[in-house]
Design an enzyme around this catalytic site. Structure first.
Site, PDB file in Angstrom:
ATOM      1  N   SER A 145       0.852  -1.194   0.000  1.00  0.00           N
ATOM      2  CA  SER A 145       0.000   0.000   0.000  1.00  0.00           C
ATOM      3  C   SER A 145       0.882   1.237   0.000  1.00  0.00           C
ATOM      4  O   SER A 145       2.073   1.161   0.351  1.00  0.00           O
ATOM      5  CB  SER A 145      -0.855  -0.025   1.269  1.00  0.00           C
ATOM      6  OG  SER A 145      -1.429   1.235   1.513  1.00  0.00           O
ATOM      7  N   TYR A 158      -3.147  -0.352  10.019  1.00  0.00           N
ATOM      8  CA  TYR A 158      -3.029  -0.710   8.600  1.00  0.00           C
ATOM      9  C   TYR A 158      -1.618  -0.400   8.086  1.00  0.00           C
ATOM     10  O   TYR A 158      -0.956  -1.243   7.466  1.00  0.00           O
ATOM     11  CB  TYR A 158      -4.079   0.072   7.809  1.00  0.00           C
ATOM     12  CG  TYR A 158      -4.137  -0.245   6.338  1.00  0.00           C
ATOM     13  CD1 TYR A 158      -4.753  -1.404   5.887  1.00  0.00           C
ATOM     14  CD2 TYR A 158      -3.583   0.626   5.394  1.00  0.00           C
ATOM     15  CE1 TYR A 158      -4.819  -1.684   4.519  1.00  0.00           C
ATOM     16  CE2 TYR A 158      -3.644   0.352   4.038  1.00  0.00           C
ATOM     17  CZ  TYR A 158      -4.269  -0.806   3.609  1.00  0.00           C
ATOM     18  OH  TYR A 158      -4.332  -1.086   2.266  1.00  0.00           O
TER      19      TYR A 158
HETATM   20  P1  NDP Z   1     -11.764  -5.513  -1.076  1.00  0.00           P
HETATM   21  O1  NDP Z   1     -12.518  -5.222   0.172  1.00  0.00           O
HETATM   22  O2  NDP Z   1     -12.476  -5.450  -2.370  1.00  0.00           O
HETATM   23  O3  NDP Z   1     -11.017  -6.903  -0.963  1.00  0.00           O
HETATM   24  C1  NDP Z   1     -10.561  -7.446   0.242  1.00  0.00           C
HETATM   25  C2  NDP Z   1     -10.432  -8.922   0.019  1.00  0.00           C
HETATM   26  O4  NDP Z   1      -9.844  -9.525   1.168  1.00  0.00           O
HETATM   27  C3  NDP Z   1     -11.786  -9.586  -0.177  1.00  0.00           C
HETATM   28  O5  NDP Z   1     -11.655 -10.596  -1.143  1.00  0.00           O
HETATM   29  C4  NDP Z   1     -12.089 -10.187   1.182  1.00  0.00           C
HETATM   30  O6  NDP Z   1     -12.937 -11.330   1.037  1.00  0.00           O
HETATM   31  C5  NDP Z   1     -10.669 -10.588   1.629  1.00  0.00           C
HETATM   32  N1  NDP Z   1     -10.536 -10.656   3.083  1.00  0.00           N
HETATM   33  C6  NDP Z   1     -10.594  -9.638   3.970  1.00  0.00           C
HETATM   34  N2  NDP Z   1     -10.442 -10.110   5.219  1.00  0.00           N
HETATM   35  C7  NDP Z   1     -10.279 -11.458   5.108  1.00  0.00           C
HETATM   36  C8  NDP Z   1     -10.100 -12.508   6.042  1.00  0.00           C
HETATM   37  N3  NDP Z   1     -10.057 -12.287   7.368  1.00  0.00           N
HETATM   38  N4  NDP Z   1      -9.988 -13.780   5.585  1.00  0.00           N
HETATM   39  C9  NDP Z   1     -10.047 -14.033   4.251  1.00  0.00           C
HETATM   40  N5  NDP Z   1     -10.210 -13.085   3.330  1.00  0.00           N
HETATM   41  C10 NDP Z   1     -10.334 -11.805   3.751  1.00  0.00           C
HETATM   42  O7  NDP Z   1     -10.571  -4.446  -1.044  1.00  0.00           O
HETATM   43  P2  NDP Z   1      -9.312  -4.201  -1.987  1.00  0.00           P
HETATM   44  O8  NDP Z   1      -9.411  -4.971  -3.228  1.00  0.00           O
HETATM   45  O9  NDP Z   1      -9.147  -2.750  -2.035  1.00  0.00           O
HETATM   46  O10 NDP Z   1      -8.130  -4.770  -1.083  1.00  0.00           O
HETATM   47  C11 NDP Z   1      -7.298  -5.835  -1.495  1.00  0.00           C
HETATM   48  C12 NDP Z   1      -5.891  -5.572  -0.983  1.00  0.00           C
HETATM   49  O11 NDP Z   1      -5.366  -4.417  -1.599  1.00  0.00           O
HETATM   50  C13 NDP Z   1      -5.821  -5.340   0.523  1.00  0.00           C
HETATM   51  O12 NDP Z   1      -4.692  -6.005   1.042  1.00  0.00           O
HETATM   52  C14 NDP Z   1      -5.655  -3.837   0.630  1.00  0.00           C
HETATM   53  O13 NDP Z   1      -4.982  -3.476   1.784  1.00  0.00           O
HETATM   54  C15 NDP Z   1      -4.815  -3.573  -0.617  1.00  0.00           C
HETATM   55  N6  NDP Z   1      -4.829  -2.192  -1.080  1.00  0.00           N
HETATM   56  C16 NDP Z   1      -5.969  -1.589  -1.517  1.00  0.00           C
HETATM   57  C17 NDP Z   1      -5.931  -0.289  -1.985  1.00  0.00           C
HETATM   58  C18 NDP Z   1      -7.131   0.414  -2.505  1.00  0.00           C
HETATM   59  O14 NDP Z   1      -7.054   1.629  -2.768  1.00  0.00           O
HETATM   60  N7  NDP Z   1      -8.252  -0.240  -2.706  1.00  0.00           N
HETATM   61  C19 NDP Z   1      -4.689   0.481  -1.995  1.00  0.00           C
HETATM   62  C20 NDP Z   1      -3.555  -0.267  -1.512  1.00  0.00           C
HETATM   63  C21 NDP Z   1      -3.637  -1.534  -1.069  1.00  0.00           C
HETATM   64  P3  NDP Z   1     -14.127 -11.670   2.101  1.00  0.00           P
HETATM   65  O15 NDP Z   1     -14.817 -10.385   2.402  1.00  0.00           O
HETATM   66  O16 NDP Z   1     -14.968 -12.685   1.405  1.00  0.00           O
HETATM   67  O17 NDP Z   1     -13.419 -12.258   3.272  1.00  0.00           O
END
Ligand code: NDP
Length: 254
Positions: A145, A158
């Protein structure tokens, strides 16, 4: 140039059912890999599998809560028995709790650290250990990130988890290079997903992101997928321990 750069490979993608993880699952799948996605929400898993299948991507999903990191080893062994050893591991699952640092409880702190950092450590070491035992090469990506580098209010847990992951990319890379296991990071800028919905639906914040980003827009998951394919492919065969920022120039500018 090969078109199906990941043909015959198998990829495990945590958080592959939505947002950035889904964008990566699509790109990696279209590049020829079979894909297993992990998420907690069965409906989201099903929806993602339907979408990927429509694109003729060979895919499956498993429901698992990665915050339960002590259960990760037995879960990993179960899926490895079912699907075989994964050539590619992409750690994308992540979460946040947006609160000023002094207002965070210990449990809130731990829930972010457990999901983002500790579970990534546990699943990646299990995965690498299987490859090392079988003398197989592998590629791992960790989604970082901007908060791996900089902070903004309400990002203490975070940011701590993501900057630790940036260091873990380097530690894993140097531990496992001699086993032909490459480990790299991708740091997305502001990308429109479920996680950032509270941010991009805030007009003032959304406009600030656009004005602060040299390329003048929010990113989308399809900005990240092709970079993941490149890093997983042989084209990146001499890259390990590195992080690519896919942020529209955000970090490069004041
Ligand atoms: P989303 O909320 O769309 O995706 C998050 C994903 O993580 C989902 O598939 C969710 O699935 C899964 N997840 C979350 N917690 C758990 C858990 N405890 N166990 C299993 N699966 C889990 O967000 P993003 O696509 O934005 O985020 C994806 C990654 O990208 C993250 O690591 C985030 O920190 C990173 N990121 C995002 C940015 C942004 O601007 N969007 C910028 C920089 C980094 P489910 O809910 O089914 O568990």
């Amino acid at each position: 140039m090969e078109i199906l750069k990941l043909k015959g490979k198998s990829a495990l993608i945590t958080g592959g059912n939505s947002g950035i993880g889904f964008g990566i699952a699509k790109a990696v799948g279209l590049a020829g890999a079979s894909v297993l996605i992990i998420g907690r929400n069965e409906e989201k898993n099903k929806r993602a599998i339907n979408e990927l299948t429509k694109l003729n991507i060979y895919c499956s999903a498993e429901k698992f809560d990665l915050s339960k990191y002590r259960k990760v080893p037995s879960f990993f062994e179960k899926i490895q028995k079912k699907y075989g050893i994964f050539d590619i591991l992409i750690n994308c699952a992540g979460t946040t709790i947006r609160k000023r640092a002094d207002l965070m409880t210990i449990d809130e702190w731990l829930s972010v650290i457990d999901t983002n950092l500790t579970s990534t450590f546990v699943i990646t070491t299990k995965w690498a250990s299987s490859l090392i035992k079988k003398n197989k090469p592998g590629v791992c990506l960790i989604i970082l990130s901007l908060m791996s580098e900089v902070a903004r209010p309400t990002t203490s847990a975070y940011g701590a988890s993501k900057s630790a992951l940036r260091q873990l990319v380097k530690s894993f890379a140097v531990d496992w290079a001699k086993f032909n296991i490459r480990v790299n990071g991708i740091s997305p800028g502001y990308i429109k997903t479920e996680l950032t919905e509270p941010l991009y639906t805030n007009k003032q914040f959304a406009e600030w992101v656009v004005s602060r980003t040299p390329l003048g827009r929010w990113g989308c998951p399809d900005d990240i997928g092709p970079v993941a394919v490149f890093l997983c492919s042989n084209d990146a065969g001499f890259i390990t321990g590195h992080t690519i920022f896919v942020d529209g120039g955000f970090l490069a500018s004041l």
